[in-house]
Motif scaffolding. Sequence first.
Motif, PDB file in Angstrom:
ATOM      1  N   SER A 221       1.367  -1.356   0.438  1.00  0.00           N
ATOM      2  CA  SER A 221       0.537  -0.016   0.053  1.00  0.00           C
ATOM      3  C   SER A 221       1.206   1.520   0.072  1.00  0.00           C
ATOM      4  O   SER A 221       2.042   1.508   0.130  1.00  0.00           O
ATOM      5  CB  SER A 221      -0.872   0.441   1.493  1.00  0.00           C
ATOM      6  OG  SER A 221      -0.233   0.232   2.212  1.00  0.00           O
ATOM      7  N   VAL A 222       0.128   2.079  -0.091  1.00  0.00           N
ATOM      8  CA  VAL A 222       0.867   3.625  -0.563  1.00  0.00           C
ATOM      9  C   VAL A 222       1.790   3.878   1.207  1.00  0.00           C
ATOM     10  O   VAL A 222       2.735   4.196   1.388  1.00  0.00           O
ATOM     11  CB  VAL A 222       0.598   4.687  -0.489  1.00  0.00           C
ATOM     12  CG1 VAL A 222       0.893   5.909  -0.827  1.00  0.00           C
ATOM     13  CG2 VAL A 222       0.135   4.917  -1.782  1.00  0.00           C
ATOM     14  N   ASP A 223       0.632   3.681   1.933  1.00  0.00           N
ATOM     15  CA  ASP A 223       0.986   3.739   3.837  1.00  0.00           C
ATOM     16  C   ASP A 223       2.297   2.614   3.665  1.00  0.00           C
ATOM     17  O   ASP A 223       3.476   2.617   4.312  1.00  0.00           O
ATOM     18  CB  ASP A 223      -0.080   3.841   4.373  1.00  0.00           C
ATOM     19  CG  ASP A 223      -1.256   4.970   5.045  1.00  0.00           C
ATOM     20  OD1 ASP A 223      -1.228   5.811   3.827  1.00  0.00           O
ATOM     21  OD2 ASP A 223      -2.319   4.688   4.708  1.00  0.00           O
ATOM     22  N   GLU A 224       1.904   1.028   3.620  1.00  0.00           N
ATOM     23  CA  GLU A 224       3.246   0.569   3.781  1.00  0.00           C
ATOM     24  C   GLU A 224       4.386   0.984   3.379  1.00  0.00           C
ATOM     25  O   GLU A 224       6.034   1.045   3.677  1.00  0.00           O
ATOM     26  CB  GLU A 224       3.067  -0.781   3.565  1.00  0.00           C
ATOM     27  CG  GLU A 224       4.149  -1.878   3.757  1.00  0.00           C
ATOM     28  CD  GLU A 224       4.144  -3.205   3.250  1.00  0.00           C
ATOM     29  OE1 GLU A 224       4.983  -4.015   2.717  1.00  0.00           O
ATOM     30  OE2 GLU A 224       2.732  -3.350   2.804  1.00  0.00           O
ATOM     31  N   PHE A 225       4.545   1.447   1.593  1.00  0.00           N
ATOM     32  CA  PHE A 225       5.330   2.254   0.787  1.00  0.00           C
ATOM     33  C   PHE A 225       6.530   3.273   2.161  1.00  0.00           C
ATOM     34  O   PHE A 225       7.373   3.201   2.257  1.00  0.00           O
ATOM     35  CB  PHE A 225       4.877   2.274   0.041  1.00  0.00           C
ATOM     36  CG  PHE A 225       6.737   3.138  -1.066  1.00  0.00           C
ATOM     37  CD1 PHE A 225       6.934   2.352  -1.942  1.00  0.00           C
ATOM     38  CD2 PHE A 225       6.854   4.388  -0.978  1.00  0.00           C
ATOM     39  CE1 PHE A 225       7.801   2.442  -2.580  1.00  0.00           C
ATOM     40  CE2 PHE A 225       7.752   4.711  -2.082  1.00  0.00           C
ATOM     41  CZ  PHE A 225       9.021   3.800  -2.733  1.00  0.00           C
ATOM     42  N   LYS A 226       5.775   4.102   2.367  1.00  0.00           N
ATOM     43  CA  LYS A 226       6.408   5.529   3.249  1.00  0.00           C
ATOM     44  C   LYS A 226       6.828   5.174   4.283  1.00  0.00           C
ATOM     45  O   LYS A 226       7.910   5.362   4.951  1.00  0.00           O
ATOM     46  CB  LYS A 226       5.143   6.372   2.735  1.00  0.00           C
ATOM     47  CG  LYS A 226       4.515   7.372   2.082  1.00  0.00           C
ATOM     48  CD  LYS A 226       3.571   8.385   1.680  1.00  0.00           C
ATOM     49  CE  LYS A 226       3.420   9.057   0.382  1.00  0.00           C
ATOM     50  NZ  LYS A 226       2.547   9.990   0.633  1.00  0.00           N
ATOM     51  N   LYS A 227       5.918   4.160   5.299  1.00  0.00           N
ATOM     52  CA  LYS A 227       6.438   3.764   5.956  1.00  0.00           C
ATOM     53  C   LYS A 227       7.431   2.827   6.300  1.00  0.00           C
ATOM     54  O   LYS A 227       8.431   3.432   7.265  1.00  0.00           O
ATOM     55  CB  LYS A 227       5.469   3.157   7.226  1.00  0.00           C
ATOM     56  CG  LYS A 227       5.633   2.463   8.448  1.00  0.00           C
ATOM     57  CD  LYS A 227       4.154   2.135   9.069  1.00  0.00           C
ATOM     58  CE  LYS A 227       4.826   1.303  10.352  1.00  0.00           C
ATOM     59  NZ  LYS A 227       3.753   0.337  11.355  1.00  0.00           N
ATOM     60  N   THR A 228       7.635   2.176   5.442  1.00  0.00           N
ATOM     61  CA  THR A 228       8.652   1.319   4.899  1.00  0.00           C
ATOM     62  C   THR A 228       9.996   2.275   4.921  1.00  0.00           C
ATOM     63  O   THR A 228      11.517   2.495   5.540  1.00  0.00           O
ATOM     64  CB  THR A 228       8.682   0.221   4.155  1.00  0.00           C
ATOM     65  OG1 THR A 228       7.648  -0.452   4.582  1.00  0.00           O
ATOM     66  CG2 THR A 228       9.839  -0.857   4.008  1.00  0.00           C
ATOM     67  N   LEU A 229      10.052   2.651   4.014  1.00  0.00           N
ATOM     68  CA  LEU A 229      10.792   4.087   3.313  1.00  0.00           C
ATOM     69  C   LEU A 229      11.504   4.781   4.512  1.00  0.00           C
ATOM     70  O   LEU A 229      12.701   5.058   4.865  1.00  0.00           O
ATOM     71  CB  LEU A 229      10.816   4.406   2.294  1.00  0.00           C
ATOM     72  CG  LEU A 229      11.370   5.868   1.497  1.00  0.00           C
ATOM     73  CD1 LEU A 229      12.701   4.816   1.166  1.00  0.00           C
ATOM     74  CD2 LEU A 229      11.378   6.574   0.706  1.00  0.00           C
ATOM     75  N   ASP A 230      10.555   5.200   5.605  1.00  0.00           N
ATOM     76  CA  ASP A 230      10.978   6.682   6.141  1.00  0.00           C
ATOM     77  C   ASP A 230      11.577   5.894   7.371  1.00  0.00           C
ATOM     78  O   ASP A 230      12.532   5.998   7.567  1.00  0.00           O
ATOM     79  CB  ASP A 230       9.952   7.480   6.719  1.00  0.00           C
ATOM     80  CG  ASP A 230       9.315   7.532   5.844  1.00  0.00           C
ATOM     81  OD1 ASP A 230       9.564   8.387   5.552  1.00  0.00           O
ATOM     82  OD2 ASP A 230       7.506   8.763   5.691  1.00  0.00           O
ATOM     83  N   GLN A 231      11.092   4.477   8.113  1.00  0.00           N
ATOM     84  CA  GLN A 231      11.855   3.971   8.946  1.00  0.00           C
ATOM     85  C   GLN A 231      13.191   3.566   8.885  1.00  0.00           C
ATOM     86  O   GLN A 231      13.438   3.341   9.739  1.00  0.00           O
ATOM     87  CB  GLN A 231      10.941   2.484   9.323  1.00  0.00           C
ATOM     88  CG  GLN A 231      11.318   1.836  10.061  1.00  0.00           C
ATOM     89  CD  GLN A 231      10.834   0.229  11.176  1.00  0.00           C
ATOM     90  OE1 GLN A 231       9.775   0.423   9.770  1.00  0.00           O
ATOM     91  NE2 GLN A 231      11.120  -0.150  12.021  1.00  0.00           N
ATOM     92  N   LEU A 232      13.551   2.539   7.577  1.00  0.00           N
ATOM     93  CA  LEU A 232      14.973   2.409   7.101  1.00  0.00           C
ATOM     94  C   LEU A 232      15.845   3.392   6.971  1.00  0.00           C
ATOM     95  O   LEU A 232      16.932   3.492   8.029  1.00  0.00           O
ATOM     96  CB  LEU A 232      14.992   2.054   5.078  1.00  0.00           C
ATOM     97  CG  LEU A 232      14.180   0.343   5.630  1.00  0.00           C
ATOM     98  CD1 LEU A 232      13.906  -0.044   3.849  1.00  0.00           C
ATOM     99  CD2 LEU A 232      15.360  -0.466   6.395  1.00  0.00           C
ATOM    100  N   LEU A 233      15.284   5.064   6.570  1.00  0.00           N
ATOM    101  CA  LEU A 233      16.038   6.181   6.300  1.00  0.00           C
ATOM    102  C   LEU A 233      15.966   6.363   7.751  1.00  0.00           C
ATOM    103  O   LEU A 233      16.864   7.348   7.808  1.00  0.00           O
ATOM    104  CB  LEU A 233      15.049   7.697   5.758  1.00  0.00           C
ATOM    105  CG  LEU A 233      15.343   7.032   4.140  1.00  0.00           C
ATOM    106  CD1 LEU A 233      14.323   7.835   3.641  1.00  0.00           C
ATOM    107  CD2 LEU A 233      17.059   6.558   3.089  1.00  0.00           C
TER     108      LEU A 233
END
Length: 318
Positions: free
Chosen positions: A105-117
Amino acid sequence: MKELIEKYNMSKTFYNRYFELNAINRLGNELFRFMNFKEGKFINPMKKNEYIKKYVQEEIVNFFEKGELNIPQIEFCLTTQCSLKCKDCCALMPSFNQKGHIKMSVDEFKKTLDQLLENVTSIRKLIILGGEPLLRSELPDLLAYAAQKDKVIHIAIVSNGTMLPNSKLIEVLKKYNKINFYMSNYNGNPNIEPILKYEQIKDLFKKNGLKYQMMESWEWFKELGFASDKLCESARKHNYETCHRTKCLQTLDRKIDICSKAFSGRNLGLIDTKDFIDLDKTKDLKQELINFYKKDMVDACEYCLISNEKVSPAIQLD
């Protein structure tokens, strides 16, 4: 180099999967920027090995002395759905046609990327794929979101060449020069040519002044799936040390796996794996990533069957 490896007591696995891959992708990113946008400095391709050696040394110092953690590359799988049904898909994506597809999902994409960064110094190469990523209407927005992150150095979209990028995606590619569009090369299979849109895509990119990259016509091998029992030790070791996919890392469904086949094997119920990072449960993501890169074996690889039998690329299931 030998002195640094001994000084920091590095394993061969950690060296190959982290330091060497970081160096290779650093060089690739610099070549991409210079060749496409005349940014940075000219790098003589004949001196590739010299640059990689230099960058490996720098990455070792960055990690051990400066505390940096740069993810060499990670794949964000947007969907298991694909516009093709390749019999020998190494990610086993056609098997989801029966079980039901999984999408990010869009939310999963953003959450995962932000968490990694939040936990790393940079992501050297963020790979967007599927399935077929162009099936996702949200793709332009996801790319724009990632491209605005300073810690994301380079973004690669991998498409199979069966779908034309829409106007919104073209505009995003024009706006952000850190994104590169890759097309898989299935020219070795004349039976699939009628559904490929290589020439239309090339014309579209030329019309809009955009660059693209056609992948080499890689050899395909018969896909055998997973064994029901663990492979013998020598086979496991050979697989882990020689398979290029042990350097991939893929995320989907808030997990990080060693590769897409490991993800598919677990979610299709073919293997029971424990060697993955659960992004919703991790207490120290940076350390878990380091530990993952250091692993001398991953349980999915203990069951993974790898064939040496060459087959035509992208043979379609009935």
